[in-house]
Design an enzyme around this catalytic site. Structure first.
Site: not given
Length: 275
Positions: A114, A144, A222-224
């Protein structure tokens, strides 16, 4: 007869008893050495794995159709009297940001699907301020996960991959990423649960396809795509989503197990998609 204890030994025993906690080579036995060792483990993880965590900037352009007279009904009304265009097009850029982790010295990067969804241009920023245009090797929305590739002049710092089947609830968990564009932020918690299955309404995107690792290490926007690490600095998961009524971290984050990520990565590198 039982031999008598020498007077010198009795005196030495009395001196040691009065001396308090025993010290070996200047190290106290009050537990401070253990605390220092744990602290050093966290510092070592930051030093060794931090440079392998990257910031990802993905961009694309959205074409939006708009009605020249404000809405569809007014368009139809005015077209009866004027030679007006039916629709107008307006384009605007969209930029998304996330994290990733370099998993091989030749530049392969694991991240979330994503993070690069719809992306036409992907930029990767390293901790040492170098920037690269990344190639999208492949993405798998069902899990994902996505793989990027960058080409550097020299071997890159990469993070070692662990075994997510061997983690236990209660073990240390370390997240490194770029929450709210705060580069290379490190947070610490524990493994809160394993095999966590979420309803679609809870996890969204791919909740029904993955058995998640749950952690209370702070994960935010933002950690994704960044790594979840054990105390040895091995990647045990790829941070993917959070549960949060407020939109910020409330101590419930979810990571994709690295053993699943390894399998998906191999398929994406080989075929460009999961078959």
């Amino acid at each position: 007869k039982r031999p008598q204890t020498p007077t010198l030994l009795l005196a030495l025993a009395a001196i040691l008893a009065a001396a308090g906690p025993v010290r070996a080579r200047g190290v106290a036995t009050d537990g401070s050495a253990d605390v220092a060792a744990i602290e050093k483990s966290f510092v070592d993880v930051a030093d060794r794995v931090g440079p392998a965590v990257v910031s990802i900037i993905a961009s694309y352009t959205v074409i939006q159709r708009v009605h020249p007279w404000g809405d569809e009904f007014m368009d139809e009304f005015f077209r009866q009297f004027f030679d007006a265009p039916q629709q107008m097009q307006r384009s605007h850029p969209v930029v998304s940001a996330g994290s990733g982790v370099i998993v091989s010295r030749d530049g392969y990067i694991l991240t979330n699907a994503h993070v690069i969804e719809h992306a036409k241009n992907v930029q990767v920023h390293l901790l040492d301020k170098r920037e690269f245009k990344a190639k999208i090797v492949g993405r798998d929305p069902d899990t994902d996960l996505a793989v990027l590739k960058i080409d550097a002049d020299a071997p890159l710092v990469s993070a070692p991959l662990g075994d997510s089947d061997r983690i236990h609830v209660g073990q240390w968990a370390i997240a490194i990423g770029n929450p709210f564009a705060l580069e290379n932020t490190m947070t610490v918690g524990v493994i809160s649960a394993k095999g966590r299955k979420l309803q679609d309404s809870e996890g969204g995107r791919s909740a029904r396809f993955t058995s998640f690792i749950q952690t209370d290490a702070a994960i935010n926007h933002g950690n994704s795509g960044g790594p979840l690490l054990n105390i040895r600095g091995e990647v045990v998961g790829i941070n993917s989503m959070i549960y949060s009524p407020s939109g910020g971290s409330v101590g419930i984050g979810f990571a994709i197990p690295i053993n699943l990520a390894k399998s998906v990565m191999e398929g994406l590198i080989k075929e460009g998609r999961i078959i």
